[in-house]
Design a protein around this motif. Structure first.
Motif, PDB file in Angstrom:
ATOM      1  N   ILE A   1       0.808  -1.222   0.000  1.00  0.00           N
ATOM      2  CA  ILE A   1       0.000   0.000   0.000  1.00  0.00           C
ATOM      3  C   ILE A   1       0.843   1.275   0.000  1.00  0.00           C
ATOM      4  O   ILE A   1       0.298   2.381   0.080  1.00  0.00           O
ATOM      5  CB  ILE A   1      -0.978   0.018   1.200  1.00  0.00           C
ATOM      6  CG1 ILE A   1      -0.222   0.074   2.529  1.00  0.00           C
ATOM      7  CG2 ILE A   1      -1.901  -1.188   1.156  1.00  0.00           C
ATOM      8  CD1 ILE A   1      -1.146   0.215   3.748  1.00  0.00           C
ATOM      9  N   THR A   2       2.173   1.113  -0.068  1.00  0.00           N
ATOM     10  CA  THR A   2       3.055   2.280  -0.155  1.00  0.00           C
ATOM     11  C   THR A   2       2.848   2.980  -1.493  1.00  0.00           C
ATOM     12  O   THR A   2       2.709   2.335  -2.524  1.00  0.00           O
ATOM     13  CB  THR A   2       4.529   1.852  -0.011  1.00  0.00           C
ATOM     14  OG1 THR A   2       4.716   1.296   1.295  1.00  0.00           O
ATOM     15  CG2 THR A   2       5.469   3.030  -0.178  1.00  0.00           C
ATOM     16  N   LYS A   3       2.851   4.316  -1.494  1.00  0.00           N
ATOM     17  CA  LYS A   3       2.550   5.086  -2.705  1.00  0.00           C
ATOM     18  C   LYS A   3       3.608   6.153  -2.978  1.00  0.00           C
ATOM     19  O   LYS A   3       3.289   7.279  -3.337  1.00  0.00           O
ATOM     20  CB  LYS A   3       1.172   5.736  -2.573  1.00  0.00           C
ATOM     21  CG  LYS A   3       0.034   4.740  -2.351  1.00  0.00           C
ATOM     22  CD  LYS A   3      -1.289   5.443  -2.123  1.00  0.00           C
ATOM     23  CE  LYS A   3      -2.400   4.444  -1.858  1.00  0.00           C
ATOM     24  NZ  LYS A   3      -3.703   5.095  -1.607  1.00  0.00           N
ATOM     25  N   SER A   4       4.864   5.815  -2.804  1.00  0.00           N
ATOM     26  CA  SER A   4       5.933   6.786  -3.009  1.00  0.00           C
ATOM     27  C   SER A   4       6.159   7.050  -4.495  1.00  0.00           C
ATOM     28  O   SER A   4       6.338   6.108  -5.280  1.00  0.00           O
ATOM     29  CB  SER A   4       7.231   6.269  -2.375  1.00  0.00           C
ATOM     30  OG  SER A   4       8.319   7.074  -2.730  1.00  0.00           O
ATOM     31  N   LYS A   5       6.164   8.328  -4.896  1.00  0.00           N
ATOM     32  CA  LYS A   5       6.429   8.673  -6.286  1.00  0.00           C
ATOM     33  C   LYS A   5       7.888   8.446  -6.659  1.00  0.00           C
ATOM     34  O   LYS A   5       8.205   8.111  -7.796  1.00  0.00           O
ATOM     35  CB  LYS A   5       6.057  10.132  -6.537  1.00  0.00           C
ATOM     36  CG  LYS A   5       4.561  10.408  -6.433  1.00  0.00           C
ATOM     37  CD  LYS A   5       4.246  11.867  -6.729  1.00  0.00           C
ATOM     38  CE  LYS A   5       2.745  12.136  -6.662  1.00  0.00           C
ATOM     39  NZ  LYS A   5       2.429  13.563  -6.946  1.00  0.00           N
ATOM     40  N   ARG A   6       8.777   8.611  -5.695  1.00  0.00           N
ATOM     41  CA  ARG A   6      10.211   8.492  -5.966  1.00  0.00           C
ATOM     42  C   ARG A   6      10.697   7.045  -5.903  1.00  0.00           C
ATOM     43  O   ARG A   6      11.504   6.627  -6.728  1.00  0.00           O
ATOM     44  CB  ARG A   6      10.994   9.336  -4.959  1.00  0.00           C
ATOM     45  CG  ARG A   6      12.495   9.288  -5.168  1.00  0.00           C
ATOM     46  CD  ARG A   6      13.216  10.208  -4.195  1.00  0.00           C
ATOM     47  NE  ARG A   6      14.655  10.152  -4.385  1.00  0.00           N
ATOM     48  CZ  ARG A   6      15.535  10.821  -3.651  1.00  0.00           C
ATOM     49  NH1 ARG A   6      15.111  11.615  -2.664  1.00  0.00           N
ATOM     50  NH2 ARG A   6      16.817  10.708  -3.882  1.00  0.00           N
ATOM     51  N   PHE A   7      10.184   6.277  -4.935  1.00  0.00           N
ATOM     52  CA  PHE A   7      10.708   4.936  -4.715  1.00  0.00           C
ATOM     53  C   PHE A   7       9.744   3.822  -5.104  1.00  0.00           C
ATOM     54  O   PHE A   7      10.104   2.649  -5.037  1.00  0.00           O
ATOM     55  CB  PHE A   7      11.084   4.759  -3.238  1.00  0.00           C
ATOM     56  CG  PHE A   7      12.195   5.652  -2.771  1.00  0.00           C
ATOM     57  CD1 PHE A   7      13.509   5.372  -3.088  1.00  0.00           C
ATOM     58  CD2 PHE A   7      11.915   6.782  -2.017  1.00  0.00           C
ATOM     59  CE1 PHE A   7      14.529   6.192  -2.649  1.00  0.00           C
ATOM     60  CE2 PHE A   7      12.931   7.611  -1.575  1.00  0.00           C
ATOM     61  CZ  PHE A   7      14.250   7.320  -1.895  1.00  0.00           C
ATOM     62  N   GLY A   8       8.539   4.135  -5.491  1.00  0.00           N
ATOM     63  CA  GLY A   8       7.574   3.098  -5.787  1.00  0.00           C
ATOM     64  C   GLY A   8       7.123   2.389  -4.520  1.00  0.00           C
ATOM     65  O   GLY A   8       6.978   3.012  -3.468  1.00  0.00           O
TER      66      GLY A   8
END
Length: 493
Positions: A87-94
């Protein structure tokens, strides 16, 4: 007409996905991250019990209990980490890459301090230090391994390429194990006039801790920078709903996953395979040292042969799986592993002849190396196929959750095994102060490896018979999911 055109576009998209193969250099880059996993697993799995009992003088029952509890902690955090990664939604790390960085650095630091405990400090301080550092290693291992493993399932949708990716990953894992076991025995545990058995030299463990920690970070960083370019593509798998990490959601996820019959077949088989491997890895040094009187150099030869065969057999198992499919190939590997365990039990029965000679163990090492080689790779490839079925049924990909729960079963089995080993060593009256153990002691610990491992592999064979997916079924599932077919009767979980 519009509806037909949309369906045709979806079919073309499905076919294009099937043709997107990962370059070998990127498979190697991804697989290299598993070298770090192999190193930390083998350092702790092979040397820690021996280090704590023979070097630090901590009773085996205490160490077995401590390791068992630490692995239970490690196991129950895996599903949380998998779900959290999904459920992680980081734009930089995916969804995965930030955890590769955090986990590897944390593992390396805790590992360094673990092997630098002063043997002369009070027992309470030694034991407390071991418990604290092992918990840190297990926590950071979860942060690293679960998202890393899930990343491998995301890289390809091709049925056979998934096995190839896992094969490359397994080669690096085995190289990591071999580095610690073979290189460690030859370099860190060299015999000396003061310590004819190099594994009894306390200074050696400090050098091993420092070098292994640097290697853990180096290979994890190589994996991170090699696969970083896939983050924009993998962002398509990021869940767009507003799911949050909670106990309730986790148990809903667990129930859904555990009700999947194919997941149960793979995970239980994988668990029993690990019990057998854990017996050999965690008690093997005791058996080779005290039952068969092998030197550190001779142990390195035996272990080196086993790992060499496992590594070079990876392409063979890839071809076997490609030709005969995954389930039959896995069953074949289990049968070979059972045969190797029975051979080891036979060696225990002729221990008087086998003592002091590594040559007696070469056939066992070759047989065990070839059999277990496929068992490292094929189950993880099968799990990616199980996730395809789940995607068809739910409309989302949950690699982190599935591999988190798979790792939980794996680590719980390891915990049970380590707990049993610690108590077995005490019950059979193993005494680290004795150069020669009681004959009953050396026979029992030898048979625990031979017979105990064989029984565990039989349980694995029974478990994998319940797996119901094959190549043609998975292709149908992927096609149905790609064109929006929704829930299907192709293979009900």
């Amino acid at each position: 007409m519009t509806h037909i055109s949309r369906r045709m576009n979806l079919v073309r998209k499905y076919k294009s996905i099937q043709k997107k193969l990962i370059p070998m250099k990127d498979k190697i880059g991804y697989g290299s991250g598993n070298f770090s996993t192999g190193v930390i697993n083998q350092v702790v799995g092979t040397y820690l019990v021996f280090y704590c009992t023979a070097i630090l003088g901590i009773p085996g029952s205490l160490i077995g209990t401590a390791l068992s509890l630490s692995i239970i902690w490690d196991a129950i955090t895996d599903p949380f980490m998998g779900y959290f990664s999904d459920i992680t939604k980081s734009k930089r790390f995916g969804r995965r890459h930030q955890y590769i960085l955090i986990g590897s650095i944390g593992m390396a630091l805790a590992n360094f301090f673990l092997w630098n405990i002063d043997p002369d400090i009070p027992m309470g301080y030694k034991f407390a230090s071991i418990v604290a550092l092992i918990l840190l290693i297990k926590t950071f291992s979860t942060v690293y391994v679960t998202p890393y493993t899930a990343l491998g399932a995301e890289l390809s949708k091709d049925y056979d390429e998934r096995t190839e990716i896992q094969s490359v990953k397994t080669v690096f894992f085995l190289l990591g194990l071999a580095f610690v076991s073979v290189f460690g025995m030859y370099v860190f545990f060299k015999p000396s006039p003061q310590f004819p058995s190099g594994q009894l030299n306390p200074i050696s463990y400090k050098a091993m801790g420092g070098i292994s920690s640097l290697i853990i970070i180096a290979f994890a960083m190589f994996c991170y920078f090699t696969t970083k370019k896939y983050i924009p593509v993998l962002k398509e798998n990021i869940q767009t709903d507003s799911l949050k990490l909670s106990i309730k959601e986790l148990f809903v996820e667990f129930r859904r996953i555990f009700l999947n019959a194919d997941f149960r077949a793979v995970s239980f088989s994988y668990m029993f395979n690990n019990i057998a491997s854990a017996l050999i890895a965690n008690m093997g040094l005791h058996v080779f040292t005290y039952t068969f009187f092998l030197t550190s150099q001779q142990i390195a030869i035996v272990v080196g042969v086993q790992f060499a065969v496992s590594i070079f057999a990876q392409p063979v198992w890839y071809k076997i799986s490609e030709k005969f499919d995954k389930k039959p190939s896995m069953m074949f590997g289990i049968l070979i592993s059972i045969a190797s365990c029975l051979l080891f039990a036979f060696l225990v029965s002729i221990r008087e002849e086998a003592r002091g000679s590594a040559l007696y163990f070469i056939p066992f090492a070759m047989l065990a190396g070839f059999g277990t080689s496929g068992l490292y790779t094929i189950p993880l490839s099968m799990m990616a196929d199980v996730i395809d079925l789940d995607e068809l049924n739910t409309g989302k990909r949950s690699e982190g959750s599935y591999y988190g729960f798979l790792t939980m079963f794996y680590k719980l089995s390891q915990s049970i095994t380590l707990f049993a080993i610690g108590w077995i060593l005490d019950l059979v009256r193993f005494d680290p102060d004795l150069d020669f153990q009681l004959e009953s002691t050396v026979v029992i610990i030898g048979l625990v490896i031979g017979v105990g491992s064989a029984i565990s592999f039989v349980a694995s064979l029974i478990s994998i018979k319940g797996y119901g997916l094959d190549k043609s079924t998975v292709k149908e599932i992927q096609k149905a999911a790609a064109i929006g077919g929704g829930r299907s009767d192709i293979r009900k979980s």
